[in-house]
Design an enzyme around this catalytic site. Sequence first.
Site, short mmCIF file in Angstrom:
data_model
loop_
_atom_site.label_atom_id
_atom_site.label_comp_id
_atom_site.label_asym_id
_atom_site.label_seq_id
_atom_site.Cartn_x
_atom_site.Cartn_y
_atom_site.Cartn_z
N PRO A 106 34.90 38.29 49.73
CA PRO A 106 34.17 37.50 48.56
C PRO A 106 34.97 38.17 47.34
O PRO A 106 35.22 39.14 46.93
CB PRO A 106 32.80 37.84 48.92
CG PRO A 106 32.73 38.20 50.47
CD PRO A 106 34.17 38.66 50.36
N LEU A 107 34.95 36.78 46.28
CA LEU A 107 35.18 37.21 44.45
C LEU A 107 34.25 38.45 44.13
O LEU A 107 34.97 38.85 43.13
CB LEU A 107 34.93 35.74 43.89
CG LEU A 107 37.25 35.13 44.47
CD1 LEU A 107 37.11 33.28 43.45
CD2 LEU A 107 37.89 35.90 44.31
N CYS A 108 33.16 38.33 43.86
CA CYS A 108 32.19 39.20 43.59
C CYS A 108 32.61 40.88 43.99
O CYS A 108 32.60 41.28 43.50
CB CYS A 108 30.80 38.67 43.90
SG CYS A 108 30.92 38.90 45.76
N THR A 109 32.89 40.74 45.08
CA THR A 109 34.00 41.90 45.69
C THR A 109 34.79 42.55 44.97
O THR A 109 34.79 43.57 44.59
CB THR A 109 33.74 42.40 47.46
OG1 THR A 109 32.71 41.87 47.77
CG2 THR A 109 34.36 43.44 47.61
N THR B 130 34.08 43.08 41.13
CA THR B 130 33.11 44.19 40.65
C THR B 130 33.28 45.02 41.46
O THR B 130 32.73 46.44 40.90
CB THR B 130 31.47 43.59 40.38
OG1 THR B 130 31.33 43.20 42.00
CG2 THR B 130 31.30 41.99 39.95
#
Length: 446
Positions: free
Chosen positions: A208-211, A214
């Site tokens: 996931p891009l959020c992982t 961030t």
Amino acid sequence: MSQPVMVAGTIPPPVSDSESRWTYLNNVRRNAGPYTSEDFETSEEAVSALDRKNSGAGGLGCEILKNLALSGFKDIHVIDMDTIDVSNLNRQFLFRHSDVGSSKAEVAARFVEKRVKGVSITPHNCKIQDKDEDFYMQFQLVICGLDSIEARRWINSTLVNLIDQENPESLKPLIDGGTEGQSRVIFPTITSCIECQLDMHAPRQAVPLCTLATIPRQPEHCIEWAHIIAWEQDKPFPTLDNDDPEHITWLYKKALVRAEEFKISGVTYSLTQGVVKNIIPAIASTNAIIAASCCNEAFKIATQANPNLGLEENYMMYSGNDSIYTYTFKHEKKDDCPVCGNLARELEVDPNFTLQEFLESLAERAEAQLKKPSIRAEGHTLYMQSPVSLEEMTRPNLKKKVGELVGNGDEIGVTDPSLGTVNFKYKLRFSKEFKATIENSSQSCG
């Protein structure tokens, strides 16, 4: 290393029958057995003329080169663009510490020539893509132990494009080995090819891009961040070349800074290369077994001494989890294969996707896995990656919906610079959800 193994060569004469080294080999080549082909010959001329091969010098390549030389192949070409790294020394046994920094192809060639008298090995310190079709036409067999799906697809499409129905010598058998534990024999346009079997190599699992953006927790997350996010932000080079050491070094340094920021250890150049190219870690014993299988198939094809993997069961899998276990099966040729088939492959697409979203989805689809595709429909160009003038001209189409540009059932042609000149043909089938929307809207209008 970037492209570990591509083998091509000729098998002219074993040195001489007086040499004890070739005694057992000549027993096989001079005596017909219960499984020898009708084309098997025991004449002096046949025994002294095994044919040309082409290979590489990585984990599989070192084993393959050694096996070919000891099997009587005397004219071998080795292609490898990489240089020797300290991390290679634990399994690539043709190299020594003093060789670090030198060309893999050149060192491997000289080492085998010194140990096996009479063999001639020509090294090529370059990518397989740097060679044209005329180069590959000179060989009778090609053995690959490549470290990426892209490179396999490129050589596969190149050998398919060589086929001239009026020239039997244009058929170059392709023997492919992989450190994940497989060997396979491909007769281009006759049997299942690499592209037919692409669905056996599923695209890498996405993080996931959020992982990535961030909360990275693993060194691989830092590398993927550099690969996916930092590269797009900084654009240090026009396009990313996974085989260019300068590009990999840039990603490694970016990932290292990211890892230090989040106190994550384990980011190395080798790991960066492995993550970016989706390389499966190699085990020395697996390399030896797969290389032996590949060279065994090469010997059988060259001599007709025994049936080979190819026309029947063409795929061998090895599993070493519990003792040694192998099995073979036949992977069927697909009529709708975009490389060797005669029919356009059906591809389901949501017509509400923008063309940009559709092109990006081609990288994730198991049946496509294209990185930088250009696309044409019948009679007009939808989007071209190059030249720059054509890219600028077709760029506005990226924001348009697929349903606005093509119709349900239309055929499109897709090309990808990493896969040579092959033109992938797909027949678009709009998703059922879209059809239902059309029907509902037409009923409400009625």
